[in-house]
Design a protein around this motif. Structure first.
Motif, PDB file in Angstrom:
ATOM      1  N   LEU A   1      -3.694   7.579 -24.293  1.00 31.49           N
ATOM      2  CA  LEU A   1      -3.544   9.001 -24.023  1.00 31.49           C
ATOM      3  C   LEU A   1      -4.603   9.752 -24.812  1.00 31.49           C
ATOM      4  N   THR A   2      -5.266  10.697 -24.178  1.00 27.53           N
ATOM      5  CA  THR A   2      -6.261  11.515 -24.864  1.00 27.53           C
ATOM      6  C   THR A   2      -5.936  12.989 -24.637  1.00 27.53           C
ATOM      7  N   LEU A   3      -5.941  13.746 -25.702  1.00 26.09           N
ATOM      8  CA  LEU A   3      -5.598  15.164 -25.625  1.00 26.09           C
ATOM      9  C   LEU A   3      -6.747  15.930 -24.984  1.00 26.09           C
ATOM     10  N   GLN A   4      -6.452  16.567 -23.866  1.00 26.63           N
ATOM     11  CA  GLN A   4      -7.409  17.397 -23.130  1.00 26.63           C
ATOM     12  C   GLN A   4      -6.657  18.654 -22.719  1.00 26.63           C
ATOM     13  N   ARG A   5      -6.668  19.650 -23.567  1.00 26.18           N
ATOM     14  CA  ARG A   5      -5.831  20.843 -23.345  1.00 26.18           C
ATOM     15  C   ARG A   5      -6.121  21.558 -22.022  1.00 26.18           C
ATOM     16  N   ASP A   6      -7.334  21.434 -21.486  1.00 24.15           N
ATOM     17  CA  ASP A   6      -7.694  22.077 -20.227  1.00 24.15           C
ATOM     18  C   ASP A   6      -7.605  21.128 -19.039  1.00 24.15           C
ATOM     19  N   HIS A   7      -6.908  20.015 -19.207  1.00 23.69           N
ATOM     20  CA  HIS A   7      -6.802  18.999 -18.157  1.00 23.69           C
ATOM     21  C   HIS A   7      -6.222  19.574 -16.875  1.00 23.69           C
ATOM     22  N   ALA A   8      -6.915  19.307 -15.779  1.00 26.49           N
ATOM     23  CA  ALA A   8      -6.409  19.626 -14.443  1.00 26.49           C
ATOM     24  C   ALA A   8      -6.202  18.292 -13.742  1.00 26.49           C
ATOM     25  N   SER A   9      -5.012  18.056 -13.264  1.00 27.82           N
ATOM     26  CA  SER A   9      -4.695  16.754 -12.683  1.00 27.82           C
ATOM     27  C   SER A   9      -5.506  16.497 -11.420  1.00 27.82           C
ATOM     28  N   ALA A  10      -5.798  15.223 -11.202  1.00 29.71           N
ATOM     29  CA  ALA A  10      -6.550  14.791 -10.025  1.00 29.71           C
ATOM     30  C   ALA A  10      -5.600  14.622  -8.840  1.00 29.71           C
ATOM     31  N   PRO A  11      -6.087  14.841  -7.627  1.00 28.19           N
ATOM     32  CA  PRO A  11      -5.236  14.693  -6.445  1.00 28.19           C
ATOM     33  C   PRO A  11      -5.207  13.249  -5.922  1.00 28.19           C
ATOM     34  N   PHE A  12      -5.401  12.288  -6.819  1.00 22.35           N
ATOM     35  CA  PHE A  12      -5.398  10.875  -6.434  1.00 22.35           C
ATOM     36  C   PHE A  12      -4.772  10.069  -7.559  1.00 22.35           C
ATOM     37  N   ASN A  13      -4.456   8.811  -7.288  1.00 20.55           N
ATOM     38  CA  ASN A  13      -3.859   7.934  -8.292  1.00 20.55           C
ATOM     39  C   ASN A  13      -4.896   7.609  -9.362  1.00 20.55           C
ATOM     40  N   VAL A  14      -4.476   7.711 -10.622  1.00 16.97           N
ATOM     41  CA  VAL A  14      -5.392   7.430 -11.726  1.00 16.97           C
ATOM     42  C   VAL A  14      -5.088   6.108 -12.416  1.00 16.97           C
ATOM     43  N   ALA A  15      -3.958   5.493 -12.076  1.00 14.93           N
ATOM     44  CA  ALA A  15      -3.591   4.205 -12.665  1.00 14.93           C
ATOM     45  C   ALA A  15      -2.671   3.478 -11.701  1.00 14.93           C
ATOM     46  N   HIS A  16      -2.639   2.161 -11.841  1.00 10.61           N
ATOM     47  CA  HIS A  16      -1.758   1.325 -11.035  1.00 10.61           C
ATOM     48  C   HIS A  16      -0.959   0.461 -11.995  1.00 10.61           C
ATOM     49  N   LEU A  17       0.337   0.474 -11.857  1.00 10.24           N
ATOM     50  CA  LEU A  17       1.241  -0.251 -12.743  1.00 10.24           C
ATOM     51  C   LEU A  17       2.040  -1.259 -11.937  1.00 10.24           C
ATOM     52  N   MET A  18       1.945  -2.526 -12.306  1.00  7.13           N
ATOM     53  CA  MET A  18       2.755  -3.564 -11.670  1.00  7.13           C
ATOM     54  C   MET A  18       4.007  -3.773 -12.518  1.00  7.13           C
ATOM     55  N   VAL A  19       5.158  -3.841 -11.862  1.00  7.69           N
ATOM     56  CA  VAL A  19       6.436  -4.033 -12.539  1.00  7.69           C
ATOM     57  C   VAL A  19       7.216  -5.146 -11.847  1.00  7.69           C
ATOM     58  N   ASP A  20       8.288  -5.604 -12.503  1.00  6.07           N
ATOM     59  CA  ASP A  20       9.089  -6.670 -11.890  1.00  6.07           C
ATOM     60  C   ASP A  20      10.340  -6.143 -11.189  1.00  6.07           C
TER      61      ASP A  20
ATOM     62  N   ALA B   1       6.110  -0.267  -3.177  1.00  5.48           N
ATOM     63  CA  ALA B   1       5.430   0.653  -4.088  1.00  5.48           C
ATOM     64  C   ALA B   1       5.871   2.101  -3.894  1.00  5.48           C
ATOM     65  N   PHE B   2       5.591   2.890  -4.927  1.00  6.31           N
ATOM     66  CA  PHE B   2       5.743   4.343  -4.868  1.00  6.31           C
ATOM     67  C   PHE B   2       4.752   4.950  -5.855  1.00  6.31           C
ATOM     68  N   VAL B   3       4.558   6.249  -5.763  1.00  4.56           N
ATOM     69  CA  VAL B   3       3.654   6.950  -6.672  1.00  4.56           C
ATOM     70  C   VAL B   3       4.448   8.022  -7.402  1.00  4.56           C
ATOM     71  N   LEU B   4       4.382   7.972  -8.742  1.00  5.22           N
ATOM     72  CA  LEU B   4       5.038   8.980  -9.569  1.00  5.22           C
ATOM     73  C   LEU B   4       3.994   9.884 -10.199  1.00  5.22           C
ATOM     74  N   GLU B   5       4.457  11.025 -10.670  1.00  3.34           N
ATOM     75  CA  GLU B   5       3.582  11.948 -11.375  1.00  3.34           C
ATOM     76  C   GLU B   5       4.157  12.165 -12.769  1.00  3.34           C
ATOM     77  N   ASP B   6       3.328  11.976 -13.808  1.00 11.42           N
ATOM     78  CA  ASP B   6       3.798  12.195 -15.172  1.00 11.42           C
ATOM     79  C   ASP B   6       3.822  13.695 -15.473  1.00 11.42           C
ATOM     80  N   PRO B   7       4.296  14.109 -16.650  1.00 14.98           N
ATOM     81  CA  PRO B   7       4.401  15.540 -16.948  1.00 14.98           C
ATOM     82  C   PRO B   7       3.075  16.298 -16.915  1.00 14.98           C
ATOM     83  N   ASP B   8       1.942  15.589 -16.987  1.00 22.08           N
ATOM     84  CA  ASP B   8       0.634  16.237 -16.922  1.00 22.08           C
ATOM     85  C   ASP B   8       0.007  16.149 -15.534  1.00 22.08           C
ATOM     86  N   GLY B   9       0.769  15.669 -14.556  1.00 23.06           N
ATOM     87  CA  GLY B   9       0.262  15.593 -13.199  1.00 23.06           C
ATOM     88  C   GLY B   9      -0.540  14.348 -12.895  1.00 23.06           C
TER      89      GLY B   9
END
Length: 125
Positions: free
Chosen positions: A60-79, A108-116
């Motif tokens: 995680l990197t602090l970017q106070r002016d962060h604007a979320s991207a309209p695409f997936n930024v990470a892929h998480l595999m789970v069991d 699969a599904f796509v979630l959004e974290d609190p920062d978008g």
């Protein structure tokens, strides 16, 4: 240029770095909701943190002016993608794409974290 071809070099882990506007809020989400543990943080106030859960590592990197991207930024595999989907619903997270079986062999599904930040979550079918 090097004479060493890239295919001969062994790569290790690679970790996604997510920009966040509020480090405390982001860490609380990833630790208390998704079950990560903090293994490193830097700065005062904290501007960078490393979180781990099982084989997953997230920066995680602090970017106070962060604007979320309209695409997936990470892929998480789970069991257990259905259990994580249910947890996300229970916690009131925004589900960008609902859970379903994909033609490429993942449920699969796509979630959004609190920062978008959009995270594509999957499990092999």
């Amino acid at each position: 240029m090097s004479d060493i071809p890239a295919h001969t070099i062994r790569f290790g882990r690679i970790a996604a770095t997510l920009p966040v506007r509020d480090m405390d809020r982001a860490q609380t989400f990833y630790v208390n909701v998704l079950g990560f543990r903090k293994v490193f943080e830097n700065g005062n106030p904290v501007g960078f943190a490393i979180l781990k859960k099982d084989e997953a590592e997230l920066h995680l990197t602090l970017q106070r002016d962060h604007a979320s991207a309209p695409f997936n930024v990470a892929h998480l595999m789970v069991d257990d993608v259905d259990a994580l989907h249910a947890l996300c619903q229970r916690e009131g997270l925004r589900i960008v794409k609902g859970i379903r079986d994909k033609d490429y062999g993942l449920r699969a599904f796509v979630l959004e974290d609190p920062d978008g930040n959009r995270i594509d979550v999957g499990q092999p079918i």
